[in-house]
Enzyme design. Sequence first.
Site, short mmCIF file in Angstrom:
data_model
loop_
_atom_site.label_atom_id
_atom_site.label_comp_id
_atom_site.label_asym_id
_atom_site.label_seq_id
_atom_site.Cartn_x
_atom_site.Cartn_y
_atom_site.Cartn_z
N LEU A 122 4.63 4.56 0.56
CA LEU A 122 3.22 4.90 0.73
C LEU A 122 3.00 6.37 1.05
CD1 LEU A 122 2.14 1.77 2.83
CD2 LEU A 122 2.11 2.07 0.34
N HIS A 145 -2.42 6.24 -0.84
CA HIS A 145 -2.54 4.82 -0.47
C HIS A 145 -3.39 4.68 0.79
CE1 HIS A 145 1.47 4.60 -2.64
NE2 HIS A 145 0.77 3.70 -3.28
N SER A 197 1.90 10.83 -5.50
CA SER A 197 2.55 9.71 -6.18
C SER A 197 3.84 9.39 -5.43
CB SER A 197 2.89 10.12 -7.61
OG SER A 197 3.85 9.26 -8.15
#
Length: 278
Positions: free
Chosen positions: A33, A37, A186
């Site tokens: 994460l 997120h 990402s």
Amino acid sequence: MSVYYTRQTLTIAIDTAKAVNKTIGFVPTMGALHEGHLALVKKALSEVDVVVVSIFVNPTQFNNEEDLEKYPRMLMSDVAFLEKIGNVLIFAPDYNDVYPQNDSFENIELNGIDKILEGEYRPGHFQGVMHVVRNLFQIVQPNKAYFGLKDFQQVAIIKKMVDFLKLPIDIVACPTLREKSGIAMSSRNLRLKNDQKAEALIIFNTLNYLKELKLKFNPEEAERLAIEYFNRGNLKLEYLELVDSNTLQKLNNYWAKDSTCCIAALCGDVRLIDNIQL
Ligand code: PAF
């Protein structure tokens, strides 16, 4: 923070919440994460009573064994990361809970939007994504589900699937979060070395350059010039395409009311995607 490792235990918690009319928000993830997120989880926390975050690296959406093997897995630090922002139910199931033996998934007709862009380079990827998301939806039974727009095509496909299956779930699309440099957040960025992170900036720079190109050229010309610009960097381009944001159809002579540029490229052996609304 509660971590549920089985479908059975999570179902009890969800049924208990639903029994007192609590609304459920769902953020499906594959873990590793990052702030992107967290932004989805924060949005969910602000809109529903109970938030479920799943952490499951879904094998059926990988068409490359090595990519699947190298995908970062770090459950304990993910749990600690989520602890920072509030109380959520973390669902970290194993394969058999997500894909039970009697499970089946019929092909969903998407009029080809799963075969272009990502779908062309990752055959079967979106069938795998839809399958896992459908199965997770069946377990979590959310009122709302949150997805990041970095995966622009994925969001469009999930929306279509929800319509097709007539699921009573509101799909909330959230903006891409970027690192200070501009590269899209990402989980795969963890695999980039510092010099690669600097090289990967060509993606963001090309997307921004397209804003200028849009003012002077038609989509076909703009795409050609953007590819030329991108290729001055060191990344290996898979595709750079201008599409209608609503239909995902390729643009040629005319810009759409909403146009998007989608891009995928390899930085070393790390595959990165990004997009920009123009
Ligand atoms: O976007 C992702 O991380 C995955 O595709 C998802 C939606 C969690 C399904 O595995």
